[in-house]
Design a protein around this motif. Structure first.
Motif, mmCIF file in Angstrom:
data_model
loop_
_atom_site.group_PDB
_atom_site.id
_atom_site.type_symbol
_atom_site.label_atom_id
_atom_site.label_comp_id
_atom_site.label_asym_id
_atom_site.label_seq_id
_atom_site.Cartn_x
_atom_site.Cartn_y
_atom_site.Cartn_z
ATOM 1 N N PRO A 168 0.803 -1.236 0.000
ATOM 2 C CA PRO A 168 0.000 0.000 0.000
ATOM 3 C C PRO A 168 0.830 1.277 0.000
ATOM 4 N N SER A 169 1.973 1.284 0.688
ATOM 5 C CA SER A 169 2.768 2.510 0.744
ATOM 6 C C SER A 169 3.339 2.867 -0.629
ATOM 7 N N SER A 170 3.839 1.871 -1.361
ATOM 8 C CA SER A 170 4.380 2.140 -2.698
ATOM 9 C C SER A 170 3.282 2.582 -3.658
ATOM 10 N N THR A 171 2.119 1.923 -3.565
ATOM 11 C CA THR A 171 0.998 2.312 -4.425
ATOM 12 C C THR A 171 0.522 3.712 -4.105
ATOM 13 N N THR A 172 0.460 4.038 -2.820
ATOM 14 C CA THR A 172 0.017 5.375 -2.415
ATOM 15 C C THR A 172 0.960 6.448 -2.941
ATOM 16 N N GLY A 173 2.258 6.209 -2.824
ATOM 17 C CA GLY A 173 3.218 7.191 -3.311
ATOM 18 C C GLY A 173 3.135 7.405 -4.806
ATOM 19 N N ARG A 174 2.977 6.319 -5.555
ATOM 20 C CA ARG A 174 2.911 6.439 -7.013
ATOM 21 C C ARG A 174 1.615 7.127 -7.449
ATOM 22 N N LEU A 175 0.496 6.758 -6.845
ATOM 23 C CA LEU A 175 -0.773 7.379 -7.218
ATOM 24 C C LEU A 175 -0.802 8.855 -6.840
ATOM 25 N N SER A 176 -0.249 9.189 -5.690
ATOM 26 C CA SER A 176 -0.200 10.596 -5.280
ATOM 27 C C SER A 176 0.670 11.411 -6.235
#
Length: 390
Positions: A211-219
């Motif tokens: 989730p942290s990697s996905t959150t950073g990329r989407l943001s």
């Protein structure tokens, strides 16, 4: 007449220009270097070491290699893992960093094995490209210096779709032309690659994005596209994509187009993401579960009307609720999947009750995969779960 016979200057083919505004975000924000790949730290670290060790000088004479640094050897690679985790993007980014834009076309052959997977393709197209000796390094047009090692790369995407005969024919080609050609097999299921082929490759497992990697990329993408997103929207994208970054980026772009369609532009909500992803709303699943006798209030969920819905009495009550859900056009498989998660994570149901319900869901999932009627099996599941919890 003189101008007719006058030799004309050769036409230079113009590159097709793509408007970034009309480009899918998945392609627009595809990693250009291996350092841009989200997560997959182990794979990126190994490939980065290969990239740095390849940056040596080579001496060419009559297109034969005279000197080769042993540390610059790149092995045959096998990338496997769930879709949308960066397998194809990683090898393409590595190839661009190795050869540069000028030599990329002549040094890299990318084939989608789901379309071209027969033995004839292996014997003709792949073998012809593998046997060609790479040309000497050229000065890049962008002014940068690239390692440009003395080998080519053949990328076989969706290699698990190749036939057994095609895979068997490929292993001999990998051995014969290993000096000037490297293979990268990309697949979702490593068990569908024959063992003689897998043993010739270095395996790299791509895991679902955390989730942290996905959150950073989407943001990062949302900020670049000037799309305001809340934490609830990001969480909805993560939960619906299930570690598939490509799917979450596609959902985000679709949601942004949906919000811009209204005047003035509306705010993106978590329900919009669920609607785009085809996920059944939580209120619908909660109301259905309450009808079957599952206490959704203790599970932190509400039913369709925002109130605790009483347990249905008898066959007629359950059938009415099933018809109501099916009439909305929701997928039966999606309903079973979300109902399964609700039951397994429920805090008050006993282990025996969860086990009985899991067996019911498994039998229904098998029947739906075999093409059974969706409404009848949802009704069957509802009645059996209703009985198991009573």
């Amino acid at each position: 007449m003189d101008s007719f016979f006058k030799p004309q200057a050769p036409r230079v083919p113009q590159k097709h220009a793509v408007d970034p505004q009309n480009q899918p975000w998945v392609e627009k924000y595809r990693p250009k270097t291996i350092d841009d790949v989200s997560a997959q730290e182990h794979t990126v670290a190994v490939l980065r070491k290969t990239l740095t060790s390849t940056n040596v000088k080579f001496i060419w004479m009559n297109v034969d290699l005279v000197k080769l640094n042993p540390s610059s050897q790149l092995p045959h690679m096998l990338f496997y893992g769930p879709p949308g985790t960066g397998k194809t993007s990683t090898i393409l980014a590595l190839s661009r960093q190795l050869f540069g834009p000028d030599n990329f076309r002549s040094r890299v052959l990318e084939l989608n094995a789901s379309d071209e997977r027969g033995i004839s393709i292996v014997r003709e197209k792949i073998k012809d490209f593998a046997r060609q000796t790479p040309r000497a390094q050229k000065v890049s047009s962008d002014g940068k210096t690239y390692p440009c090692p003395p080998y080519k790369i053949i990328i076989l995407d969706e290699a698990d779709s190749m036939t057994q005969d095609a895979q068997a024919a490929l292993r001999r080609i990998m051995e014969t032309y290993a000096r000037i050609t490297r293979f990268c097999l990309v697949c979702n299921y490593v068990t569908r690659i024959i063992e003689p082929l897998a043993s010739r490759c270095s395996k790299f497992r791509f895991k679902p994005l955390d989730p942290s990697s996905t959150t950073g990329r989407l943001s990062q993408i949302a900020s670049a596209e000037h799309v305001p997103v809340s934490d609830d929207v990001i969480q909805a994208l993560i939960s619906t994509s299930q570690g598939d970054l490509r799917r979450s980026i596609t959902y985000l772009q679709s949601a942004s187009r949906l919000s811009m369609s209204s005047d003035p532009p509306s705010e993106i909500t978590a329900s919009d993401i669920q609607e785009i992803a085809g996920v059944v709303p939580d209120t619908v699943i909660s109301g259905f579960a309450a009808t079957l006798g599952i206490d959704v209030a203790t599970n932190g969920a509400m039913d369709v009307d925002g109130q605790t819905q009483p347990k249905a009495k008898g066959f007629d009550g359950v059938r009415t609720k099933v018809k109501e859900i099916i009439r909305e056009g929701y997928s039966a498989s999606q309903i079973l999947s979300q109902l399964h998660d609700l039951v397994i994570e429920h805090p008050t149901l006993t282990a025996r009750q969860k086990a009985r319900c899991a067996l019911i869901f498994a039998e229904a999932d098998k029947a739906l995969c075999d093409g059974a009627d969706e409404e009848l099996w949802i009704l069957e599941v509802a009645l059996r779960v209703h009985k198991a919890l009573s």
